[in-house]
Structures are given as structure tokens and as C-alpha cells.
Write an enzyme that holds these catalytic residues in place. Structure first.
Site, PDB file in Angstrom:
ATOM      1  N   TRP A 105      26.420  40.876  37.461  1.00  0.00           N
ATOM      2  CA  TRP A 105      27.132  39.593  37.530  1.00  0.00           C
ATOM      3  C   TRP A 105      26.551  38.662  38.568  1.00  0.00           C
ATOM      4  CZ3 TRP A 105      30.101  37.351  34.105  1.00  0.00           C
ATOM      5  CH2 TRP A 105      30.541  38.154  33.059  1.00  0.00           C
ATOM      6  N   ASP A 150      32.971  35.837  43.596  1.00  0.00           N
ATOM      7  CA  ASP A 150      33.358  36.100  42.201  1.00  0.00           C
ATOM      8  C   ASP A 150      34.157  37.397  42.246  1.00  0.00           C
ATOM      9  OD1 ASP A 150      33.616  36.939  39.614  1.00  0.00           O
ATOM     10  OD2 ASP A 150      31.487  36.859  39.131  1.00  0.00           O
ATOM     11  N   LYS A 163      40.690  40.510  33.168  1.00  0.00           N
ATOM     12  CA  LYS A 163      40.675  41.875  33.653  1.00  0.00           C
ATOM     13  C   LYS A 163      42.031  42.245  34.267  1.00  0.00           C
ATOM     14  CE  LYS A 163      35.872  41.121  33.946  1.00  0.00           C
ATOM     15  NZ  LYS A 163      35.423  41.693  32.682  1.00  0.00           N
TER      16      LYS A 163
END
Lengths: 363, 363
Positions: free
Chosen positions: A101, A175, A199
Site C-alpha cells: 500500500w 494511511d 475494513k
């Protein structure tokens, strides 16, 4: 009704009471005669839903008053562009790459600014975290980007870096998509936090951005108006029509989190669940997790069987027992169990029981 | 259960059978043990949902094979930037401004290209449409932008302009957010069509883009990857996590549309509903709609009472009778009845009955 345990990395399992409430209110929200999906975003009813969601989130995460809470669209990959469009001022940005990511964030930012790699754990196969004291931070950077939980590689920062202690004045951008609301956030160390909702806090299609006031208002001229934090903040996330139903769902999750004891309790449960599974893996002598123990994710637990030919039988048996979506990400292989807030301890226990059985019969 | 009639301009009423199915499937989609919200977008189950939604939409709108169907995020206001980021090549773009929405598109495009006003109906207060023969189209424009139904001003193109017949080779871009699936689209005249879902095809948070293959692959370097049509198309709308639940809902709407007789039947109903209300307004001598009869929208019907002081009593009485969200847009004032696909003829009848009563008692 006994539901299966769903270990998806995202979109991911939601608390059953949240889904039950959403189903019950689908045709008529609180006597309004409307589904939440059918409400004008400018109306009183949706205004209440949005206000309550923001207030609950601020309480859960102890967001200080000098941060704005924005409900946006585009997900984490969208934010990889939207953050530099808003915060980089076209200048220097330092990236710490600790997995897939943050690697994508680093790559995307080059469209808008001058990004550099302050640190990377690529050499370890992203199984460790580079200690902050070793980061090569540049003076005058617009911000420093860190992904605090790498969903794919299963690596988590156990505490946020203190950039000031490293002699760096730049704001820290995190993030935190895949572990938001599973542990407290030390806002004194953060300038901006973003998270896709899918999530830990709701359905896909809602992106949460929590940003310090002084970082607003510096968007590049090529920043789309709909993604300019200043414009979004000035319009209370309603410059364009927000993803109303997703925000409602996230709001139901926030209410559930509060009823269950808030973020402190979520953290306790996350430690309990993940410790159970990691201890079993380490003690099994059969399953393997390759991540350094100091930075193993409490949310995403990748693990491997001794032989890849056992993967399909493992997954098939898991499905039979109601243990769903355990397949690992294609870039890593093997298995991955995501144990988000909505996963009960019994789900982790059921997984370990099955893993033990499977190893006994195939080991 | 008798539900109120909801005249919201968007997010808007959805077909009751769609909401009932969504509620029934909330905890367990087709025996999967998962809510659609809990499914990995990469899994087999969501793959089926996405494939079916695209196939049904292609059938409903007769989308030719050389057009891609993209499910995106960001809404119409997002597309105001995303279209020029993808199609303008930084060059000339011609805009036809016929109301609030095309006006916003024109303004936003200046960040990325050289936009010009080919025609405007501002002088009429956006109550008419400039005839295509009068448009000042520039040779070499990257595209021509038209909003084919102006939600706020209640103005609709009754047929698409034929740019080739005007000597213009540029592709036509249509913002058809508020009337998509209420009438057929002549794809031979269109290069790209976009639509926020929250009026006629689903909940807010899904944006539909239907784009001709040859227009892909020309994004500006500053276009975020997540909004680059080529990347979205190559990844079948799954470069970033799509708004899975919204796509599922849109898919349920598509199935409902097919069961009800498709777009031809939707058009017949739209004409019947809107004619009923316009004829009543025109014959009332009391209510007024100012839009030229040649371009009145079948979807969004703004109207005015003779005295603004009657607005609140009108709205209060409407709510009592289960006629919801009739307040006009703040920029236009008065009332607005949106009669989208999900509005039964009985809803239009109930509105007219109430309007007649109210005029009789307040006229």
C-alpha cells in the site's frame, strides 16, 4: 442465526447487529417513510445521520477540535492522488515504504510532487519495519507518508513515529485504512489520517479523511473541486452528493463500537484474537508467519502451509466449516486471516481449531 | 405496506421490490453466508453480481460492444473534472450551458483545458434550449459537453444533437445523470455518457460512465490513476475497491427495470406521469411552470405557487398526505416534483389531487 466467520481483508465482515438494524430500517428509517438511500442529502433526516456519525467518530477516536472529519469517495487508491493534490504544494514529500500500500502511494505521488524514499523494508520482503531513527527525512518536505497497517503484508506500526523527535517539522500522513478504530491514534503526531471504510468501519465507497485545519486550503490548481479538502470541509462533506447509505452504515458501526466499549475494548479484543492465532502458528511447527514479531499486524495475519499444494484443500475444508475468504493476496500467496473489529473471539478460536485439525490430518 | 410518495430530486425513491429484496438478502446473499457488503470484490460472488449488473445495463440501454461500461466513484461533480482529465488532451472543449449542472461542468473544466461557451440559455433563465444549429462549435475541439437533463432547472433535450450533421467531428459527452434509463440513448451520436446513480438507477456513491473505446488512453499526466478510464476499464472497474453494495443495488434496479418492460416502458410511463402533472399545472391558472414546452423535463418538474408565503403550508400539507421532498432547489425556489422511474403513476395522481385541493382552499 449462526453465520459463518468471514476473514475477508476487505470489504470485510460487519457486526451482525448492524446488518440486522440496516435490514429492519431498509424501507422506513425512523418513521420517515423513506429508506436512507432515498433521502435527499440536504434534508433534515440525512443531516441528523451525518451529524451523529461524525460526533460518534470524534468521540471514539478522540479527534481534537482542530481536525476536520471528511466523508469522501475514491478509497485508499483515490487518496494516493488526493493527498498530494491537497498537501504536497508540488514540493518534496517523504515516503516510508513498508509494503504494497505505501508502495502504491509513493508511486502515485510522483504525478504531483517530488517524492523520495525515506526508508523501505523491501529487502526483508516487507516482514519488518525500518526504525524511524534510520529514516532519511528531507528538510522542507510538505509531509511524510506512512501506511500504519499494511493489509497485504500483515505489518503494523505498534506506535506512531514521532517526527518532531526526529528533528522533522513536516506533518505525518497516515494511511490507517485497515486498522482504524482498532487502537487509539495519537493526534499530536498526525497531520492527516485517511481510511477506506471497507475494513473496520463500513461498506466500500466511503473514505474517511481526518485532517488538521492548517493543512486545508493548499490544493494544487489541478485538484478536482470534489476532492479539494477545503471545499469538502466548507460544505460539510456535501459539496457533491455523499455516499449517503455508506455513511449511514458507518454510523451504525460507530454506534455498535460505542456500545461494545469503544476503541480501548476493540484494542483489547484485537490483541486477544491475534495473539491466539499467532501463538498457535508459531507453536505449530507447521504453519508459518514470516513477519517480525515486533510489527505483526493485529488485523491481517498472512500465513503459509508447508506445501502450496495443500492450499486448495485447506480452503475447501475451511469453507465447509463456515470459515470464509481465507485465501491470501495473490502477491504474497498462502493464506490470510483478517481479524477486524467485527470478528468475535470465537471466530479466531474456530480458525485455530480448524488449522490444528488440518495440520494433524495433513502433516 | 403503503409507503409515502417520495419526490426527491436525488438521492431519490427506489422501487419498493428492490428495497424489499435488499432487506431480505442483507445478512445472507444467495446462501453465501455473507452480506454483499462483506464480500471481497475479488471473490466469485461479487464477480457474478458485477457481471450481471453490466450485462443487464448493456441490454437495457442497448450499449454497443465498442463502448466500455465503468462503475466509478465521485458523482457528477467528480466527473466534471474526470471527463476533461481523460478526454480533453489539454485542448479545446465546447460547452453548451443550459442550467446549473452544465454551468458547473463548464467552470470546472478550465482547470484542465481550454473550454468555451458554444451556446447558453442563461438569458432565458434556463427555461429554453439553444437550437443546435446556433451552437458555435470550434473545429478541433476534443469534445462537446451537454447536460441532457438539467435536474435543477427542469429542462430536457428531447433528442440528442447530431454533431456530425452540424459539421463537427468531436465526440459528444452527455451528462445524463437525472434521466438515464428513462429513454433510449442514440449511441451513434455519443462518445461518452456519465450519470450519478442516485436518481434513476441506485444509491448515491456509484457513478456510471459509458465510453467509446477510442476515447480511452488519453488521460492527462495529472489524472489520478483511480480515475483514469483506461485503467478502470482494464481492471473491469476494480482497480480500486468499487462501491460494491451500491453496484449490487443498481443491479437490482436493472433487474426490476427488465421485469417492468425495460426502457421503452419507462419512457411511456415517464410521458404519462409528467404529462398528467404539466397539463394540470398549465390548466390550473394558479401553479406555474416557466420552462418552454418543447424542452420540459419528464423527470424534474419545477413549479411555483402564486405567493412564496404559501410554500411552507403547501409543503406541510403535502407531508401530511405522504407526499415527500417537494421543496424546490434553493437556486430556483418554489417546488420541484421529481418523477423518476420508481415513481408510480398513482404518485403523480396523488400529487395532482393534492395540488388541486390546495389551490381550491388557498386560491
Amino acid at each position: 442465526m449462526k453465520r459463518p466467520y468471514n476473514f475477508s481483508a476487505g470489504p470485510a465482515a460487519l457486526p451482525q447487529p448492524v446488518l440486522e438494524q440496516a435490514a429492519a430500517e431498509m424501507l422506513d428509517w425512523h418513521g420517515s417513510g423513506m429508506s436512507v438511500m432515498e433521502m435527499s442529502h440536504r434534508g433534515r433526516e440525512f443531516g441528523e445521520i451525518l451529524d451523529q456519525a461524525e460526533a460518534d467518530l470524534r468521540e471514539l477516536l478522540a479527534v481534537p477540535a482542530h481536525f476536520k472529519v471528511l466523508f469522501m469517495q475514491g478509497g485508499g487508491l483515490g487518496e494516493n492522488a488526493i493527498v498530494p493534490l491537497n498537501l504536497s504544494r508540488g514540493g518534496l514529500v517523504d515516503f516510508v515504504v513498508t509494503g504494497s500500500w505505501s508502495g502504491k502511494s509513493y508511486k502515485e505521488a510522483a504525478r504531483y510532487c517530488n517524492p523520495a524514499l525515506a526508508a523501505s523494508s523491501e529487502a526483508s520482503g516487507y516482514t519488518s519495519l525500518p526504525p524511524p531513527a534510520t529514516w532519511r527525512l528531507r528538510g522542507g518536505a510538505s509531509y511524510v507518508h506512512v501506511c500504519t497497517n499494511e493489509t497485504i503484508h500483515g505489518v503494523e506500526f505498534q506506535q506512531l513515529p514521532d517526527l518532531r523527535a526526529l528533528g522533522c517539522d513536516a506533518p505525518l500522513v497516515i494511511d490507517c485504512s485497515s486498522h482504524i478504530a482498532s487502537r487509539p491514534i495519537d493526534w499530536s503526531r498526525v497531520g492527516l489520517a485517511f481510511a477506506g471504510a471497507q475494513k473496520n468501519i463500513g461498506p466500500a465507497g466511503v473514505t474517511l479523511v481526518i485532517v488538521r485545519d492548517d493543512l486545508l486550503g493548499h490544493a494544487l490548481p489541478v485538484c478536482p473541486s470534489a476532492f479539494d479538502y477545503r471545499i469538502v470541509a466548507d460544505n460539510r462533506s456535501m459539496y457533491n452528493t455523499p455516499p449517503t447509505y455508506g455513511i449511514y452504515l458507518a454510523g451504525l458501526v460507530f454506534q455498535w463500537l460505542k456500545r461494545e466499549g469503544g476503541v480501548a475494548e476493540m484494542e483489547r479484543r484485537a490483541i486477544e484474537r491475534s495473539t491466539l492465532v499467532y501463538d498457535f502458528i508459531d507453536g505449530s511447527g507447521w504453519y508459518v508467519n514470516r513477519v517480525d514479531r515486533s510489527c505483526r499486524s493485529r488485523m491481517n495475519l498472512p500465513f503459509f502451509l508447508p506445501d502450496d499444494r495443500l492450499n486448495e484443500p485447506f480452503l475447501a475444508g475451511a469453507r465447509e466449516r463456515g470459515l470464509l475468504q481465507l485465501k491470501g493476496h495473490k502477491s504474497v500467496g498462502g493464506m490470510r486471516a483478517s481479524l477486524y473489529n467485527a470478528m468475535p473471539l470465537d471466530g479466531a478460536r474456530a480458525l485455530v481449531d480448524y488449522m490444528r485439525e488440518f495440520a494433524a490430518s495433513h502433516g
